[in-house]
Design an enzyme around this catalytic site. Structure first.
Site, PDB file in Angstrom:
ATOM      1  N   LYS A 173       0.886  -1.175   0.000  1.00  0.00           N
ATOM      2  CA  LYS A 173       0.000   0.000   0.000  1.00  0.00           C
ATOM      3  C   LYS A 173       0.924   1.225   0.000  1.00  0.00           C
ATOM      4  CE  LYS A 173      -1.674   3.040   1.984  1.00  0.00           C
ATOM      5  NZ  LYS A 173      -1.379   4.451   1.570  1.00  0.00           N
ATOM      6  N   CYS A 281      14.162  10.770   5.833  1.00  0.00           N
ATOM      7  CA  CYS A 281      14.205  10.377   7.251  1.00  0.00           C
ATOM      8  C   CYS A 281      15.627  10.415   7.778  1.00  0.00           C
ATOM      9  CB  CYS A 281      13.644   8.978   7.421  1.00  0.00           C
ATOM     10  SG  CYS A 281      14.653   7.742   6.620  1.00  0.00           S
TER      11      CYS A 281
HETATM   12  N1  LIG Z   1      12.615   5.556   9.474  1.00  0.00           N
HETATM   13  C1  LIG Z   1      12.682   5.457   8.159  1.00  0.00           C
HETATM   14  O1  LIG Z   1      13.405   4.640   7.621  1.00  0.00           O
HETATM   15  C2  LIG Z   1      11.853   6.359   7.291  1.00  0.00           C
HETATM   16  C3  LIG Z   1      12.065   6.349   5.896  1.00  0.00           C
HETATM   17  C4  LIG Z   1      11.294   7.192   5.102  1.00  0.00           C
HETATM   18  C5  LIG Z   1      10.350   8.025   5.686  1.00  0.00           C
HETATM   19  N2  LIG Z   1      10.188   8.019   7.036  1.00  0.00           N
HETATM   20  C6  LIG Z   1       9.241   8.913   7.670  1.00  0.00           C
HETATM   21  O2  LIG Z   1       8.028   9.012   6.920  1.00  0.00           O
HETATM   22  C7  LIG Z   1       7.430  10.282   7.124  1.00  0.00           C
HETATM   23  C8  LIG Z   1       7.076  10.920   5.808  1.00  0.00           C
HETATM   24  O3  LIG Z   1       6.199  10.121   5.076  1.00  0.00           O
HETATM   25  P1  LIG Z   1       4.600  10.292   5.118  1.00  0.00           P
HETATM   26  O4  LIG Z   1       4.248  11.708   5.371  1.00  0.00           O
HETATM   27  O5  LIG Z   1       4.074   9.637   3.909  1.00  0.00           O
HETATM   28  O6  LIG Z   1       4.262   9.433   6.408  1.00  0.00           O
HETATM   29  P2  LIG Z   1       2.833   9.027   6.984  1.00  0.00           P
HETATM   30  O7  LIG Z   1       3.068   8.384   8.294  1.00  0.00           O
HETATM   31  O8  LIG Z   1       1.876  10.170   6.925  1.00  0.00           O
HETATM   32  O9  LIG Z   1       2.258   7.952   5.926  1.00  0.00           O
HETATM   33  C9  LIG Z   1       2.913   6.721   5.721  1.00  0.00           C
HETATM   34  C10 LIG Z   1       1.894   5.707   5.221  1.00  0.00           C
HETATM   35  O10 LIG Z   1       0.883   5.520   6.219  1.00  0.00           O
HETATM   36  C11 LIG Z   1      -0.406   5.796   5.683  1.00  0.00           C
HETATM   37  N3  LIG Z   1      -1.174   6.505   6.710  1.00  0.00           N
HETATM   38  C12 LIG Z   1      -1.182   7.837   6.951  1.00  0.00           C
HETATM   39  N4  LIG Z   1      -1.987   8.116   7.984  1.00  0.00           N
HETATM   40  C13 LIG Z   1      -2.503   6.943   8.412  1.00  0.00           C
HETATM   41  C14 LIG Z   1      -3.404   6.592   9.468  1.00  0.00           C
HETATM   42  N5  LIG Z   1      -3.925   7.502  10.280  1.00  0.00           N
HETATM   43  N6  LIG Z   1      -3.698   5.291   9.630  1.00  0.00           N
HETATM   44  C15 LIG Z   1      -3.157   4.357   8.819  1.00  0.00           C
HETATM   45  N7  LIG Z   1      -2.303   4.641   7.806  1.00  0.00           N
HETATM   46  C16 LIG Z   1      -1.978   5.921   7.607  1.00  0.00           C
HETATM   47  C17 LIG Z   1      -0.165   6.626   4.442  1.00  0.00           C
HETATM   48  O11 LIG Z   1      -1.205   6.442   3.503  1.00  0.00           O
HETATM   49  C18 LIG Z   1       1.187   6.128   3.945  1.00  0.00           C
HETATM   50  O12 LIG Z   1       1.047   5.008   3.102  1.00  0.00           O
HETATM   51  C19 LIG Z   1       8.480  11.094   7.888  1.00  0.00           C
HETATM   52  O13 LIG Z   1       8.124  11.127   9.239  1.00  0.00           O
HETATM   53  C20 LIG Z   1       9.773  10.312   7.676  1.00  0.00           C
HETATM   54  O14 LIG Z   1      10.753  10.484   8.679  1.00  0.00           O
HETATM   55  C21 LIG Z   1      10.910   7.192   7.840  1.00  0.00           C
END
Ligand SMILES: NC(=O)c1ccc[n+]([C@@H]2O[C@H](COP(=O)([O-])OP(=O)(O)OC[C@H]3O[C@@H](n4cnc5c(N)ncnc54)[C@H](O)[C@@H]3O)[C@@H](O)[C@H]2O)c1
Length: 497
Positions: A173, A281
């Protein structure tokens, strides 16, 4: 306008819900795509396809799986430019960064080709009593992967190649903000000969994730995204009996000691803080300058940052693109304004920036904030934009204490010429990935990627050896062979051995 559906059972499938969401080009702000938003019914169809494929893929030979992965690797290699263009069109990052993302993803496909050797198991033969003990690792079944917007090709590639190499089938997803690269990755996997249903993509938002987290046929969940969602995913999927790894957000620090090569530290800070517009990240978002070097370091960072050319990702002259959405751009700007109100010295203010001819794009310039208060929101929160905070520390100990007080523990780096201090830092700092005189300590090779504290929920880092353990479970088979008169082999050792 393009319509993007789901990829289920090796083909395009329109969503049962009929609901769609917008995907925009961040450089123009214009909607380019309508993406299907999966209902529970769509998710169930994808899991059913994965579950059906698992019946044969789960017991297929390692050689057969590896052969597909090698063909996939070659196809991806031939489609680097196309994939990078898809990334730039929906994420906005510059083409060279998008190519780098594809290259990093390809590395993990290559590792997945080789890592299947770890699945061959171990045998110990207790010949004296005709007992063999075999320790083997087996796949889990259907794995769900939920990925963020900032690496729309690479993060999925951190997950599914290794999961399927281990014999699992997969339901991905991707982020609803830039879903096209994930669909293309799945189409190419089918073209490479991956059997239908082994890799499925359901597009959608929270509703799709909610169903995946509780679906009885999903055995494990790999998640990468922000900390609040990672915490929620871990709690919910664990409560439903699933194995979970959930990588969260970050606030990565760079400690610059007084003996450091300040030019190298400034180069590193600029590339690590502002590369991909800070939407990484592993971005360095706080530099801690120890002792008297702070002013000189800030000046060097400012001089370099001012030269970065911001523009559309497709323009070869651009070094930094726009942010993912207008709402995110506005949030990043509010952190810069808030930091100023909370006492920071604004050395560079990137708010209000725009690019001529692209006024509706999600633009923001580079911000550099000095003497940022540790109580300010700009320091405490993950901003996820091109904003670098500089803090001052009196000593090495003071600097490490400050870094360790952060609730996040993803990546961190130290710049110094002192081997003793560098070694001490490696041991004392609370983070999953540590760099010495490198800007972004992203592990390569068979090492895994992951953080500590609020940057990771669950026990396993992603890919590498941790990935193999996450995507498989151990089984120990003890066999006592029949007596010699039944056809067994007795080498003559004492029977009570
Ligand atoms: N630690 C790592 O390796 C790593 C790598 C890349 C990105 N990130 C993190 O990801 C974030 C940026 O990405 P983003 O804005 O897409 O993250 P996000 O948490 O908003 O979304 C990530 C995924 O979760 C889903 N999602 C969003 N809200 C949800 C909810 N309430 N319930 C269930 N699913 C939900 C989204 O559709 C998406 O597919 C930053 O915080 C970044 O640090 C971490």
């Amino acid at each position: 306008m393009k319509t993007l559906d789901h990829w289920i059972g090796g083909k395009t499938v329109e969503g049962a819900s009929g609901n769609h969401g917008p995907v925009t080009d961040p450089a123009t702000g214009a909607q380019t795509t309508r993406v299907a938003l999966a209902s529970a019914e769509d998710v169930d169809a994808a899991v059913a396809a994965a579950q059906a494929a698992y019946q044969t893929w789960g017991t297929s030979s390692l050689a057969a799986r590896t052969a597909v992965l090698f063909r996939y690797r070659a196809l991806l290699d031939a489609h680097r430019d196309e994939l990078a263009a898809l990334i730039t069109a929906e994420h906005g990052k510059v083409h060279s960064d998008a190519l780098g993302e594809v290259a990093r993803g390809l590395e993990i496909v290559e590792l997945a080709c080789g890592i299947t050797t770890q699945l061959k198991g171990e045998l110990s033969t207790q010949v004296s009593n005709r007992v063999d003990v075999a320790a083997i690792r087996q796949p889990l079944g259907v794995v769900a992967g939920i990925t963020p917007f900032n690496f729309p090709a690479m993060v999925p590639m951190w997950m599914f190649p290794l999961a399927i190499a281990c014999g699992n089938t997969f339901v991905l997803k991707p982020s609803e903000k830039d879903p096209s690269p994930a669909i293309r990755l799945a189409e190419l996997a089918t073209e490479a000969g991956l059997p239908d249903g082994v890799l499925n993509v359901v597009n959608g938002d929270k509703a799709a994730v909610d169903r995946l987290l509780v679906h009885p046929d999903v055995a494990a969940v790999s998640f990468v995204g922000s900390t609040p969602i990672a915490r929620h995913i871990h709690a919910t999927a664990s409560a439903h009996g699933k194995r979970v790894q959930a990588l969260g957000g970050a606030k990565n620090h760079m400690l610059v000691l007084p003996d450091a090569d300040l030019d190298a530290a400034a180069d590193a800070a600029v590339s690590a803080a502002y590369g991909s517009a800070g939407e990484r990240c592993m971005a360095i978002s706080a530099v801690v300058a120890v002792g008297p070097v702070g002013d000189e370091l800030v000046a060097k960072i400012r001089d370099r940052a001012e030269k970065i050319k911001i523009g559309p990702g497709g323009d070869p002259a651009s070094e930094m693109g726009p942010l993912i959405t207008r709402a995110h751009r506005d949030k990043v700007a509010s952190y810069v304004h808030g930091a100023a109100e909370q006492g920071a010295e604004v050395v560079l203010d990137g708010t209000g920036f725009t690019v001529e001819g692209y006024e509706d794009g999600h633009w923001i310039g580079l911000s550099l904030l000095d003497r940022v208060s540790t109580d300010s929101d700009a320091y405490r929160d993950e901003i996820f934009g091109p904003v670098l905070c500089v803090l001052r520390a009196d000593s090495y100990e003071d600097g490490v204490r400050l870094i360790n007080e952060s609730p996040f523990g993803n990546g961190t780096a130290v710049f110094t010429r002192d081997g003793g201090a560098a070694r001490r830092f490696q041991l004392e700092v609370q983070a999953g990935m540590v760099g010495v005189n490198v800007p972004i300590p992203v592990p390569v090779g068979y090492h895994s990627f992951g953080g500590w504290k609020d940057s990771l929920f669950g026990d396993h880092h992603i890919y590498g050896n941790d990935g193999v353990h996450f995507y498989t479970r151990g089984k120990v088979v003890t066999t006592r062979w029949p007596n010699p008169e039944d056809g067994g082999v007795d080498l003559g050792f004492p029977k009570n051995h």
